[in-house]
Design a protein around this motif. Structure first.
Motif, mmCIF file in Angstrom:
data_model
loop_
_atom_site.group_PDB
_atom_site.id
_atom_site.type_symbol
_atom_site.label_atom_id
_atom_site.label_comp_id
_atom_site.label_asym_id
_atom_site.label_seq_id
_atom_site.Cartn_x
_atom_site.Cartn_y
_atom_site.Cartn_z
ATOM 1 N N GLU A 160 1.068 8.384 -9.688
ATOM 2 C CA GLU A 160 0.695 9.783 -9.862
ATOM 3 C C GLU A 160 -0.755 9.926 -10.302
ATOM 4 N N HIS A 161 -1.452 8.811 -10.469
ATOM 5 C CA HIS A 161 -2.787 8.847 -11.047
ATOM 6 C C HIS A 161 -3.870 8.432 -10.059
ATOM 7 N N GLY A 202 -6.760 8.901 -7.505
ATOM 8 C CA GLY A 202 -7.722 9.938 -7.156
ATOM 9 C C GLY A 202 -7.604 10.276 -5.684
ATOM 10 N N GLU A 203 -8.121 11.439 -5.304
ATOM 11 C CA GLU A 203 -7.992 11.894 -3.920
ATOM 12 C C GLU A 203 -8.708 10.950 -2.962
ATOM 13 N N ALA A 204 -9.862 10.451 -3.369
ATOM 14 C CA ALA A 204 -10.609 9.535 -2.501
ATOM 15 C C ALA A 204 -9.798 8.271 -2.235
ATOM 16 N N ARG A 205 -9.123 7.764 -3.275
ATOM 17 C CA ARG A 205 -8.299 6.565 -3.117
ATOM 18 C C ARG A 205 -7.112 6.852 -2.217
ATOM 19 N N LEU A 228 0.828 -1.207 0.000
ATOM 20 C CA LEU A 228 0.000 0.000 0.000
ATOM 21 C C LEU A 228 0.862 1.255 0.000
ATOM 22 N N LEU A 229 1.965 1.213 0.725
ATOM 23 C CA LEU A 229 2.875 2.356 0.767
ATOM 24 C C LEU A 229 3.447 2.630 -0.612
ATOM 25 N N ASP A 230 3.829 1.575 -1.330
ATOM 26 C CA ASP A 230 4.367 1.732 -2.682
ATOM 27 C C ASP A 230 3.329 2.342 -3.621
ATOM 28 N N VAL A 231 2.085 1.879 -3.495
ATOM 29 C CA VAL A 231 1.020 2.415 -4.346
ATOM 30 C C VAL A 231 0.820 3.898 -4.071
ATOM 31 N N LEU A 232 0.828 4.278 -2.796
ATOM 32 C CA LEU A 232 0.585 5.672 -2.433
ATOM 33 C C LEU A 232 1.680 6.592 -2.945
ATOM 34 N N PHE A 233 2.947 6.176 -2.824
ATOM 35 C CA PHE A 233 4.057 7.041 -3.181
ATOM 36 C C PHE A 233 4.471 6.931 -4.655
ATOM 37 N N ALA A 234 4.130 5.822 -5.301
ATOM 38 C CA ALA A 234 4.613 5.603 -6.665
ATOM 39 C C ALA A 234 3.630 6.063 -7.724
#
Length: 254
Positions: A191-192, A194-197, A183-189
């Motif tokens: 750029e696309h 959405g704000e809700a996600r 999850l950390l990788d998804v959040l920081f990696a």
């Protein structure tokens, strides 16, 4: 006519009641905002009635605000890894459990109940730290430090977090380090996102047993990080439920 035996209202506006509430550690430490609002309302009423003057009123408000601020600091320290609305399974070294803490209330498993803990036990913040206290008799059944619970007779249990109740929903606590890292990788990696996600992922990361590494935060170029060994995150608590404090090396890099 007989003597009036109706007790005085402890919340009625009076200087003595105001002082009594100010000295109420249980109210202040566990309900700091309510504590402040009650003191403020009582002080305003005393000013309006002329029982105190303006300087006295300002001093009362100052003392109430200072008490609230101190209580909030105590709460922040006490609840670093213990969520107030969390559900925890109590587990001893042998893997046995006498029950759960659910939203600050002890719920025993009567097939393996602990003598020191009863269904009357509630988690409260005291000047000495978190305690499980009897709701009616006010005696201490256990103390809580980080995610360790020690009963009055010395039995030790690790509190295993299961979920946290927020906005009417029980959210599971993230305990799998690989899931946290993904999850950390998804959040920081990405750029696309959405704000809700992004908000959803941050909430999931917040309700976990891990924290982002301070040194290599916001970057995936972390292979050589001496703090987290390239994982990008660190445990909040050790396996035995003790808060994992920042190392000297980590503090130097922040």
């Amino acid at each position: 006519m007989g003597r009036n035996t109706i007790p005085n209202n402890p919340r009625a506006p009076s200087v003595s009641n105001w002082r009594r509430l100010l000295a109420d550690e249980r109210e202040r430490l566990n309900f700091p905002d309510l504590f402040y609002r009650q003191l403020e309302a009582m002080a305003d009423a005393l000013l309006a009635s002329g029982e105190v003057d303006a300087p006295e009123h300002q001093n009362m408000i100052h003392l109430a605000a200072a008490g609230r601020e101190h209580a909030q600091d105590c709460q922040q320290e006490a609840y670093q890894v213990h969520w107030r609305n969390g559900t925890y399974q109590l587990v001893n070294a042998a893997g046995a459990s006498p029950g759960k803490l659910v939203g600050g209330r002890y719920v025993p498993d009567y097939t393996a109940a602990e003598d020191d803990l009863t269904a009357t036990g509630v988690v409260e913040l005291t000047p000495e730290g978190l305690r499980v206290a009897c709701r009616t008799l006010r005696h201490t059944q256990a103390s809580i430090v980080d995610l360790q619970l020690v009963t009055a007779s010395g039995s030790l249990y690790v509190l295993h977090p299961l979920s946290v109740h927020r906005d009417g929903v029980d959210h599971p606590v993230l305990t799998d380090p690989d899931a946290f890292g993904a999850l950390l990788d998804v959040l920081f990696a990405s750029e696309h996102l959405g704000e809700a996600r992004r908000v959803h992922i941050r909430q999931r990361l917040e309700l976990s047993l891990f924290r982002v590494c301070r040194r290599c935060r916001n970057t995936l170029q972390r292979e050589d990080c001496p703090i987290c060994s390239g994982r990008g995150f660190l445990p909040r608590v050790t396996a035995d439920g003790v808060l994992a404090r920042a190392s000297e090396e980590e503090r130097k890099t922040c």
